[in-house]
Structures are given as structure tokens and as C-alpha cells.
Design an enzyme around this catalytic site. Structure first.
Site, PDB file in Angstrom:
ATOM      1  N   GLN A  19       0.829  -1.206   0.000  1.00 20.04           N
ATOM      2  CA  GLN A  19       0.000   0.000   0.000  1.00 20.04           C
ATOM      3  C   GLN A  19       0.869   1.264   0.000  1.00 20.04           C
ATOM      4  O   GLN A  19       0.506   2.290   0.580  1.00 20.04           O
ATOM      5  CB  GLN A  19      -0.943   0.004   1.202  1.00 20.04           C
ATOM      6  CG  GLN A  19      -2.143  -0.904   1.078  1.00 20.04           C
ATOM      7  CD  GLN A  19      -3.130  -0.429   0.027  1.00 20.04           C
ATOM      8  OE1 GLN A  19      -3.160   0.745  -0.336  1.00 20.04           O
ATOM      9  NE2 GLN A  19      -3.942  -1.339  -0.471  1.00 20.04           N
ATOM     10  N   SER A  20       1.985   1.219  -0.690  1.00 20.68           N
ATOM     11  CA  SER A  20       2.921   2.352  -0.718  1.00 20.68           C
ATOM     12  C   SER A  20       2.291   3.608  -1.314  1.00 20.68           C
ATOM     13  O   SER A  20       1.804   3.608  -2.448  1.00 20.68           O
ATOM     14  CB  SER A  20       4.156   1.963  -1.536  1.00 20.68           C
ATOM     15  OG  SER A  20       4.941   3.096  -1.819  1.00 20.68           O
ATOM     16  N   ASN A  21       2.311   4.689  -0.545  1.00 24.30           N
ATOM     17  CA  ASN A  21       1.861   5.991  -1.055  1.00 24.30           C
ATOM     18  C   ASN A  21       2.824   6.512  -2.109  1.00 24.30           C
ATOM     19  O   ASN A  21       2.421   7.115  -3.103  1.00 24.30           O
ATOM     20  CB  ASN A  21       1.762   7.007   0.084  1.00 24.30           C
ATOM     21  CG  ASN A  21       0.787   6.585   1.154  1.00 24.30           C
ATOM     22  OD1 ASN A  21      -0.325   6.180   0.865  1.00 24.30           O
ATOM     23  ND2 ASN A  21       1.204   6.658   2.413  1.00 24.30           N
TER      24      ASN A  21
END
Length: 301
Positions: A19-21
Site C-alpha cells: 500500500q505504498s503511497n
């Protein structure tokens, strides 16, 4: 991205958590510039061979057409992020592509300049008339791969702000964070020690991107009180840790003007929908049977 364009790249490669921004932002920025984006997303051994789904940042990345490749955290730790990035780079070069690598979190000397410039912008805003004599004693932010806090720390040290930077680490060992920060400072030839320039506190809780009931309740309270939406992985944990520290050590913060930097990432909240369900599940069927009879309903169509 400007560096990638100047070097004639036709695609971008970067890496991060599932879920890397940073990966989501990179995927979108790539599309603005008509560049293909290849993302290496790290997940658990159990999920690495499964479709990662469309929750949170994944939906945005897949919506804009990013190429998603999954790796395990064990592979990330054993091989290293640079080796994984190089594997994709070598494959693309053989295909005749011109890839440009951005490191995990965008945290290298070039990426760090983004938050050095952010401090310059803050300094310029404070010089505007409507701010009067406002100044800040401290800056608080989340710490992931250290680029943000090194940029803020160095920018503050170089500027007139001279505010102390307090970072709340959202995963990993504290000593490692100081080492990451020091490596960036050395790359920038800053001739400064990270332990002198900033203060890092542990606020990973149960672990990176793992939210406790208390953390999510805090995010809900902030949202209901202020309308500000914190993300569960970075700013949410940092604000929660800062709030606890203020209550635990009131003398430490008494009378000080603190600037909290919200680094974004609210799409990650969608990945917490099941945990949040009981907290935000206020709804009911509208009662209209006493207000209108069936024969009168045609007037609305």
C-alpha cells in the site's frame, strides 16, 4: 521525474510496500509525463502469488495502468531493494527500454531536496503579512524511509526557522533510522550528524502498516473534530504518537509552537475498511412512509 525526463527515460521503476503511497504517487506522476511505470510491491509470503486486489493505493495504481510485480518482504530483506530494482531494470533494458530507477520512498539525495524546498516555502509563507510574528519551535512528521525528515531537518537548519525536527518512526529499528538519515546527509555532503540534527521516536505500534484499534479511533476523532483525514500508515501513527507524548511529557511541549507536517496517503484508509466498520457504521433507513402516500409519488418523477 525532471531528472528522468532530462536523461531520456521512457519508463520509471520504483519499489515499496503493498500500500505504498510513494508508489501510487509515482504511478500517477509517470502518467502525467507519458512514462510507463513499473512497481515492485512487497507483501507477505502468503499473498505473493495472489491477485493483490483493488483496495486503497492499489486501485489507483492499477487504474492508471502501472505494471505491478509482487515480491515478498523476505526477498526484500535478503536481496535488498536495489537488487530487486536492478532485476527489473536489466529486463527492460534487454527489451530496448530506457528505465529510470527511483529508490524506495524516493529517499535519496535528489528526492530529499523536495522537503528542503518545502521548508523554504514554509519560510516564505511565514514572511507574509497575515502570519504576523508567527514562528515555529518544532516540526513533527512521520518517518518511513527518512527522506522527508532529513529534508525537513536540513531545510530548517539552513533557514531562519531553526526549528527542531521530531520524527515518529512507523516501522523498523530506531538505530537503523538514524543510519538511513546519516547516509542521506553524507550523500548530500552536509557534514552533519543525524543524531544532532533530529530526534526520532518509535511509533510503529504493532508494526509497519498494521493499525491498532486505538490508532484508528484517534484518526476517527481527528476527522470528526477537524475534518482533517490522517492516513493509517504514516501521519496517523505520527499524530497519535505526538498526542501521547504531549500527554506523557507536558513540560517538554509547554509553550512551544509546533508545526505538524501531514505527508498525505489517505488512500491507505480504504485498506482498513473492515477494521473501521464498527466505528463509522452509523446509518439508517430514511423514514418517509408518514410523509407521502403511494399515489403522490408521481410528482417526483
Amino acid at each position: 521525474m525532471a531528472d528522468a525526463m532530462s536523461l531520456g527515460a521512457d519508463c520509471i521503476i520504483t519499489i515499496g510496500a503493498i500500500q505504498s503511497n510513494h508508489c501510487r504517487a509515482t504511478a500517477i506522476a509517470s502518467k502525467y509525463l507519458n512514462l510507463d511505470c513499473f512497481l515492485i510491491l512487497c507483501t507477505s509470503e502468503v499473498n505473493v502469488d495472489k491477485d493483490p486486489g483493488l483496495s486503497g493505493n492499489l486501485l489507483i495504481e492499477r487504474l492508471v495502468g502501472a505494471h505491478v510485480e509482487l515480491a515478498t518482504w523476505e526477498e526484500f530483506e535478503k536481496i535488498g531493494s536495489l537488487a530487486l530494482l536492478n532485476l527489473v531494470q536489466e529486463r527492460l533494458v534487454k527489451e530496448g527500454r530506457r528505465p529510470y530507477i527511483i529508490p524506495v520512498g524516493g529517499s535519496n539525495s535528489l528526492g530529499t531536496w523536495g522537503y528542503i524546498e518545502a521548508v523554504r516555502e514554509i519560510e516564505q509563507q511565514l514572511q507574509q503579512r497575515e502570519f504576523g510574528e508567527v514562528s515555529f519551535d518544532d516540526i513533527v512528521a512521520a518517518c518511513g524511509s527518512a527522506g522527508t525528515i532529513v529534508g525537513l531537518s536540513l531545510g530548517s537548519w539552513l533557514s531562519t526557522l531553526k526549528a527542531k525536527v521530531h520524527a515518529f518512526a512507523v516501522g523498523g529499528d530506531l538505530d537503523n533510522y538514524y543510519e538511513y538519515a546519516q547516509a542521506l546527509l553524507d550523500e548530500l555532503q552536509a557534514n552533519l550528524r543525524s543524531c544532532d540534527l533530529l530526534h526520532i521516536q518509535d511509533e510503529k505500534g504493532l508494526g509497519y502498516a498494521i493499525s491498532t484499534t486505538e490508532e484508528l479511533a484517534f484518526i476517527k476523532e481527528v476527522a470528526e473534530t477537524t475534518g482533517v483525514i490522517l492516513d493509517p500508515v504514516y501521519s496517523g501513527k505520527a499524530a497519535y504518537g505526538f498526542s501521547k507524548d504531549v500527554k506523557k511529557n507536558p513540560a517538554k511541549w509547554a509553550g512551544r509552537k509546533v508545526l505538524f507536517i501531514h505527508t498525505g496517503g489517505i488512500f491507505g484508509l480504504y485498506d482498513k475498511s473492515k477494521q473501521l466498520n464498527d466505528t463509522v457504521g452509523k446509518w439508517n433507513r430514511m423514514e418517509i412512509h408518514d410523509l407521502i402516500s403511494p399515489k403522490d409519488s408521481s410528482q417526483f418523477w
